[in-house]
Every structure is written in C-alpha cells, then in structure tokens.
Motif scaffolding. Structure first.
Motif, PDB file in Angstrom:
ATOM      1  N   PHE B  97      -1.327  -7.653   0.952  1.00  0.00           N
ATOM      2  CA  PHE B  97       0.010  -7.136   1.230  1.00  0.00           C
ATOM      3  C   PHE B  97       1.066  -8.230   1.196  1.00  0.00           C
ATOM      4  CE2 PHE B  97      -2.749  -3.884   2.986  1.00  0.00           C
ATOM      5  CZ  PHE B  97      -2.165  -2.746   2.472  1.00  0.00           C
ATOM      6  N   ASP B  98       0.614  -9.463   1.239  1.00  0.00           N
ATOM      7  CA  ASP B  98       1.571 -10.565   1.197  1.00  0.00           C
ATOM      8  C   ASP B  98       2.361 -10.559  -0.112  1.00  0.00           C
ATOM      9  OD1 ASP B  98      -1.104 -11.421   0.085  1.00  0.00           O
ATOM     10  OD2 ASP B  98       0.155 -13.069  -0.610  1.00  0.00           O
ATOM     11  N   PHE B 100       3.477  -7.941  -1.661  1.00  0.00           N
ATOM     12  CA  PHE B 100       4.188  -6.692  -1.839  1.00  0.00           C
ATOM     13  C   PHE B 100       5.647  -6.841  -2.218  1.00  0.00           C
ATOM     14  CE2 PHE B 100       3.378  -2.361  -1.723  1.00  0.00           C
ATOM     15  CZ  PHE B 100       2.025  -2.275  -1.528  1.00  0.00           C
ATOM     16  N   ALA B 101       6.281  -7.824  -1.655  1.00  0.00           N
ATOM     17  CA  ALA B 101       7.711  -7.931  -1.859  1.00  0.00           C
ATOM     18  C   ALA B 101       8.085  -8.502  -3.218  1.00  0.00           C
ATOM     19  CB  ALA B 101       8.319  -8.775  -0.746  1.00  0.00           C
ATOM     20  N   THR B 106       1.817 -14.894  -1.979  1.00  0.00           N
ATOM     21  CA  THR B 106       2.526 -16.009  -1.354  1.00  0.00           C
ATOM     22  C   THR B 106       1.568 -17.067  -0.824  1.00  0.00           C
ATOM     23  OG1 THR B 106       2.542 -14.930   0.810  1.00  0.00           O
ATOM     24  CG2 THR B 106       4.419 -14.496  -0.641  1.00  0.00           C
ATOM     25  N   MET B 139       0.955   1.544   4.081  1.00  0.00           N
ATOM     26  CA  MET B 139       1.399   0.350   3.380  1.00  0.00           C
ATOM     27  C   MET B 139       2.460  -0.396   4.191  1.00  0.00           C
ATOM     28  SD  MET B 139       3.749   0.268  -0.027  1.00  0.00           S
ATOM     29  CE  MET B 139       5.382   0.292   0.686  1.00  0.00           C
ATOM     30  N   MET B 140       3.485   0.335   4.628  1.00  0.00           N
ATOM     31  CA  MET B 140       4.550  -0.312   5.387  1.00  0.00           C
ATOM     32  C   MET B 140       4.022  -0.876   6.694  1.00  0.00           C
ATOM     33  SD  MET B 140       7.130  -0.321   3.497  1.00  0.00           S
ATOM     34  CE  MET B 140       8.582  -0.714   4.469  1.00  0.00           C
ATOM     35  N   ILE B 143       2.364  -4.211   6.189  1.00  0.00           N
ATOM     36  CA  ILE B 143       3.296  -5.325   6.063  1.00  0.00           C
ATOM     37  C   ILE B 143       3.819  -5.726   7.437  1.00  0.00           C
ATOM     38  CG2 ILE B 143       5.488  -6.077   5.097  1.00  0.00           C
ATOM     39  CD1 ILE B 143       5.019  -4.326   2.742  1.00  0.00           C
ATOM     40  N   GLY B 144       4.090  -4.720   8.252  1.00  0.00           N
ATOM     41  CA  GLY B 144       4.555  -4.995   9.600  1.00  0.00           C
ATOM     42  C   GLY B 144       3.525  -5.763  10.400  1.00  0.00           C
ATOM     43  N   GLU B 146       1.313  -7.744   9.234  1.00  0.00           N
ATOM     44  CA  GLU B 146       1.314  -9.094   8.677  1.00  0.00           C
ATOM     45  C   GLU B 146       2.412  -9.945   9.325  1.00  0.00           C
ATOM     46  OE1 GLU B 146      -1.113  -9.092   6.522  1.00  0.00           O
ATOM     47  OE2 GLU B 146      -0.990 -11.218   6.026  1.00  0.00           O
TER      48      GLU B 146
END
Lengths: 250, 250
Positions: B97-98, B100-101, B106, B139-140, B143-144, B146
DNA sequence: CGTTGGATTGATATCTGTCAAGCCCGGTGG
DNA sequence: CCACCGGGCTTGACAGATATCAATCCAACG
C-alpha cells in the motif's frame, strides 16, 4: 496566548487567482476554468489564534485545509502528557490528508502563531474530485507525500546523531524556502526551540548546543530564530543520510 | 542466502476459503460469493527466498501482496549504505500500500526468511474494487493503518528510551499474536537482533542488554528468539507511552 | 566435531539528558 | 523613558544512557 488582530478575511475575500501561493497549493496544474470552480468551492478563510487547534485527533474530517499565513504543527500525544511533533506546515502547504483513510484525524493540529487557513469542505472536495480528474490524482499524491515525509523522519530519528538531525532539518527548510521563492540561505524559523527539539527527538539544551556547534563550524550563523546558511555544501554533507533531494513538507 | 525447498504452490493451489489467515487478510468481511470472486482474482502464490526482495523502492507497483508464511521487512536505505527498517510484516499482513499514492514503492521489501506471498495484481485489485465496495474501504483503511503505524514508530523513536522501546515492541507483537490466535505470552521473534535493533533505533549490543535487563526484572524470559512474557502488566506499564491499544501491524 | 555468524557480556569512550544558572529580548507598568 | 519582569534561549557542570570496541559464547549446520 493573546489575540492579535488579523487581516479581515470574509468569504468574499477568497481568491486563488491572486494568491501568491497558488503555485504551491491546490491550484497547481489547474487551468483558469478549473481554478474558478475551485475558488467557488472554498468555503471560507478561517483565523486561528496562536496555540489554538485546527483539529484534534479523532475529530471527524470536515475539510482539507490550505495554509495561507502562519504555521501549524501536527502532533501525537500520549496518555501521560508527552507529545511527538510529526510535522510543521507552512504557507502553501495542505493539511488534513491524515484523516483520509478513516475519516478521522490521526493527530492534533495546533497553530504555532496566529494563522490563516483556507478551508475546502470534504463535500466540496469530493464533488471537485468528481469533476476534475486532476484533483483525484493530487489527493493520492498528497497522501503519498505524507507517508514519505514520515519515513524520512523515521530515518532521521532512527539513524542520525543530533547534529546531523539538525543539519537535515535546516537543509530541508532551506529547500522549501527556495520552492516558495524565498531565500534558501537566510530565513526565520517558524517554530520555537522547544517544538523543534521535540520534533527532532532531543532535549532543548542539546538543540541549542547543536546550533552553537554548527555556528562554530562556520556552517551557519544563527541569532534566535534567524538562520543564515554560510556553507551549504557542508550542511548538505552533514545531512548526507537523506535519501532524496527534499520532500514537499518538513 | 540459501535455497530451501518450499511447499509447491501453483495457481490452482490458491484457496482463500481454506486459508487459516482469512480472518486477518483481505477476505475479512467478505461473504462466500465475494470470496469466490477474490479467490479467482489472486494471480498466484509466489515464493521468495530469504534475503531476496519482493520489491524495491521506485519499482512500479504491480500488485498487492498478502503474506501467507514467513516474514518481510520494509526499509529505506541511504546513499551511504545505512538503512532504517520501517516495519515487519507477518502472515496475514497486507503489503504494497505504500505505493498507492504514486504507483511506485517508497521502500524496499526484503524477506527475512523463506516466504510465501499471495499476489493480487493491481488490475485485478482495481476491478475488484469496482465490483466490491467493501474492498474500496479496505484499501483506504490500509493506507490509514500504514500512516498510524509510522506515527507510532515516530513517537517511539523520538520520545522513549531504549528499554521502553523494546517493551513497546514486545507488547505490540504480543497483541498481534493474540489477534492471530496464537499465544500472547510466548512466541518466537521473526527477525534477527540486528534488524530489530535497527528498527528500534539502537545498537545491537544495547538491544541485547535491554533483553537481559527485562529478564533480570522478571518481566520476560528470553532465549534467543523465543520470548515468554512473565509479567504482562509491568511490560505494558513500561510501554505506557503508547497512544492506543495496538495497531494492526508492527 | 570444526566452522561460522549471530548473540551476549564487559570495559570504555562518547553522546545526550538533566539540573542549575545566567543571558537576552520583548512587554509592561511606573 | 526607564526599570522591572518573564519566557525563551544559551551555557556550564555533571550524571546517566548509549555506542563502540573487543572478547567470548552459543547454536546451527555442514
């Protein structure tokens, strides 16, 4: 914590077109038409007095914020009253993406100084994302920036000694000033020693000594909050651990 | 870095239905029908040998991964060869998920041991998100998680002394074992001292001494990688800085 | 068994935090 | 306008924590 009269900022006063920060802020990449749409979506510009909070951990996310003037720090606090500052947000920075995943903020946001922020409500933001694909991408990129910023700070706290941490911070702040069109060699620190020391994981006294040491080494000249970088090369060398040139936010 | 024969795992072998980790992994919250859809979307189960990489920083994101067996560490590395470990991922954890943006990872992800991961390609993942609203939310939330995880680590590195850092880590690992239905009082550490010391921002020798100290204080009993928690109350007390009960991932 | 790499332990040096004092500057009130 | 705070900042002295260097120890594995 006193009240300083801030420039009056009513709803009608919002203008992204004229804002000097438009190149750093949400408007970046938007054309004139899109900009109009954005501008009409900005709910208002709000004033926050020094030491007041923009939001608290656990608050429902109501909006995305853009800093217009002043400075905000975000932090985590523990049950026993200690805190860890997570970041400093300056004019042009966007704030509030920490809540994206859960609709609730993961940290506190407090004004370091009397501050002016533009507010874009989540409703308007969502609508805007529907209309403007470019905004959706910007949202994801912001979250990515947030993650990378925190990862860099982890590297700083986990691997560097105190002098390197300060050098890294100053180097990064210098880059940010350059991005904003200000001098990269001379600037004022937006935060007190206390907050910077906390952010960098050291005692205030140690921070003060590191400022003095960098000055003795003729790498910087510092007088209270005014910093002049005298030897950028050696400063960056001290901050050598840094992975990438600079992140968007401290 | 030697090759250990792993259980053969062909495409046909993928089965979320029977997987013991289904309560922790992507299937959580899905009904039978949705589960079928997910299962048929899992591309394959892949084997990674100890010290091999699942992905590198900067790689384009190709998939979301779920750990089935083994362990993965994510880390940042600096130009001069130092690294900061950002997290440890264990069976049932989701990884990737890192990226994702930005569509690019990353950090680096390296196997601490011979490891088995299920791969869900981004294409399939996107399609699944289209069909199953519940997946979008997940998914969201990931990320949260993380972000919160990294914030907790910042607090640990920035504010705690070494003994507290270790106590916090052990307490957190204990919680995770409980979530997985394993003993919260006795477990094996999935990583070497070297990696744990790096993660916690201290020297290996210091980490070793802190293990010994916690043992002297009769809070834990440790023998190499086997840890028994003898006094959970005092362990948690030492980890008092921790904001919230526990996050999903170390 | 011997080798090897990880882990522990001890001795020591260094770094950083803590406590205490003093400085500097800006604000306040006489 | 000046004297007097008061808070933030700096500096010094010291203690304590942590890193470093070196020497074993130990378990795993060939």
């Amino acid at each position: 914590m006193k009240t300083v009269p801030l420039q009056s900022a009513k709803k009608s006063a919002v203008s992204c077109h004229n804002c000097s920060l438009s190149e750093l802020c949400l408007p970046r990449g938007l054309n004139r038409e899109e900009l109009d749409l954005l501008e009409s979506s900005i709910n208002k510009t709000i004033k926050i007095k020094k030491k007041d909070y923009l939001f608290h951990r656990g608050d429902n996310q109501k909006a995305i914020f853009a800093i217009k003037a002043g400075a905000i720090k975000t932090s985590l606090s523990t049950p026993d009253g200690e805190e860890q500052i997570l970041g400093f947000y300056l004019p042009g920075d966007l704030l509030g993406f920490d809540a994206f995943a859960r609709d609730r903020h993961t940290c506190d946001a407090q004004a370091l100084d009397d501050t002016l922020v533009c507010e874009l409500s989540m409703d308007n933001f969502q609508e805007l994302c529907g209309k403007l694909p470019i905004m959706r991408g910007q949202m994801m990129r912001q979250i990515g920036t947030e993650i990378e910023r925190e990862q860099m700070l982890l590297l700083t706290l986990g691997q560097m000694r105190t002098e390197e941490r300060l050098a890294t911070f100053l180097s990064s702040l210098s880059e940010r000033n350059k991005d904003r069109g200000f001098s990269q060699a001379e600037f004022n620190l937006p935060m007190a020693r206390h907050d910077l020391a906390n952010y960098l994981g050291m005692a205030v006294e140690t921070l003060s000594r590191m400022f003095s040491r960098l000055q003795e080494e003729k790498i910087i000249a510092v007088q209270h909050r005014l910093v002049k970088i005298e030897d950028m090369g050696r400063l960056k060398q001290l901050a050598h651990h840094t992975c990438r040139p600079a992140s968007d936010v401290l």
